[in-house]
Design an enzyme around this catalytic site. Sequence first.
Site, mmCIF file in Angstrom:
data_model
loop_
_atom_site.group_PDB
_atom_site.id
_atom_site.type_symbol
_atom_site.label_atom_id
_atom_site.label_comp_id
_atom_site.label_asym_id
_atom_site.label_seq_id
_atom_site.Cartn_x
_atom_site.Cartn_y
_atom_site.Cartn_z
ATOM 1 N N TYR A 162 -33.663 -41.019 14.307
ATOM 2 C CA TYR A 162 -34.640 -41.777 13.539
ATOM 3 C C TYR A 162 -34.481 -41.583 12.035
ATOM 4 O O TYR A 162 -34.408 -40.456 11.550
ATOM 5 C CB TYR A 162 -36.040 -41.367 13.968
ATOM 6 C CG TYR A 162 -37.146 -42.277 13.496
ATOM 7 C CD1 TYR A 162 -37.374 -43.490 14.128
ATOM 8 C CD2 TYR A 162 -37.978 -41.912 12.446
ATOM 9 C CE1 TYR A 162 -38.407 -44.332 13.725
ATOM 10 C CE2 TYR A 162 -39.015 -42.741 12.038
ATOM 11 C CZ TYR A 162 -39.219 -43.949 12.677
ATOM 12 O OH TYR A 162 -40.236 -44.781 12.274
ATOM 13 N N ASP B 21 -40.344 -28.586 22.321
ATOM 14 C CA ASP B 21 -40.166 -29.780 21.491
ATOM 15 C C ASP B 21 -41.462 -30.587 21.437
ATOM 16 O O ASP B 21 -41.835 -31.241 22.410
ATOM 17 C CB ASP B 21 -39.025 -30.632 22.063
ATOM 18 C CG ASP B 21 -38.656 -31.820 21.187
ATOM 19 O OD1 ASP B 21 -39.381 -32.084 20.215
ATOM 20 O OD2 ASP B 21 -37.641 -32.475 21.486
ATOM 21 N N HIS C 89 -37.110 -29.569 18.698
ATOM 22 C CA HIS C 89 -36.395 -30.844 18.742
ATOM 23 C C HIS C 89 -34.905 -30.706 18.444
ATOM 24 O O HIS C 89 -34.145 -31.645 18.672
ATOM 25 C CB HIS C 89 -37.046 -31.834 17.778
ATOM 26 C CG HIS C 89 -36.650 -33.260 18.025
ATOM 27 N ND1 HIS C 89 -36.674 -33.837 19.282
ATOM 28 C CD2 HIS C 89 -36.211 -34.238 17.179
ATOM 29 C CE1 HIS C 89 -36.266 -35.088 19.199
ATOM 30 N NE2 HIS C 89 -35.975 -35.359 17.949
#
Length: 327
Positions: free
Chosen positions: A96, A278, A307
């Site tokens: 992202y 995460d 993550h």
Amino acid sequence: MEATVTFFDMPLEELQKYYPERDEPADFDAFWQETLAEAQSVPLNARFEPVDYGLKTVEAYDVTYNGYAGQPVKGWFLIPAQREGKLPCVVHYIGYSGGRGFPTDWLVWPSMGYALLVMDTRGQGSRNSPAATPDVPIHGTSPHVAGFMTQGILHPQTYYYRRVFTDAVRAVEAARSHPAVDAERIVAAGGSQGGGITLAVAGLVPDLAAAMPDVPFLCHYPRAIHISDAAPYSEITSYCQCYRDYAEQAMATLRYFDGVNLATRAKAKALFSTGLMDNTCPPSTVYAAYNYYGGEKDIRVWKYNRHEGGGPFQLREQVAFLKELWG
């Protein structure tokens, strides 16, 4: 000092049995068949222009091909300078807000003897990862909050990830069009957003050979936004807080793009990963997609990681996975 993240989600034994009820639109397959047919009605016109970044053992090419609505999508194509015969190709999707960066950022797979196509994600790019592909929403859009998660979210036809997932399918076609690539040995790969895109490609390309969704994003939206306030899922929450009258309509759109629904249609052999700490892509959202995944599959669980998942340890697992698959 960084805040401590604990094991906030389900215990592993519950994750392994977690099959949430799927909310799938009746026209899910028709929607994607129409979307891809529309894109494929425009010639792919994949171009590979050689670029010089001072690399001696890897050939680098600036890639352009026609993605969603025939719009140009950029990427990099890297291939070992010394090679024999046609090669397997990793098609990599980016996390992202990242862009394609530079060829020197992507040397691992070509150094191991694979071809690599890196797809630039339309409209994205950051200070440390520049991009080259604009996003042009031809159907218009609607008000949204900062980021990409709610752009065009009121209708599946206008939603941002309709364009991205279509670009991603056409990236596989672009890789297959190169004469040095073995079209039957294509693997989709990526982490976070790239992992979610990988799941979409696995569900939409029936003859994909393999998939490596690493700590995948874009999965099991209803649970994700209820148990995590981390970005980017928090963009959806922010939208629903602001546009209260449209919250249900927005969630209805997301059903067409949920990695859980797309995973059920996948046939490629897959290697997943998740981090049990995460809070960006919670493990229950990953396991929802993993458990419903339609093809042969395995998962690496990184118990104490967030993550970042396995990082270089997961890469080592991926190398072994592809070696077992193709030698």
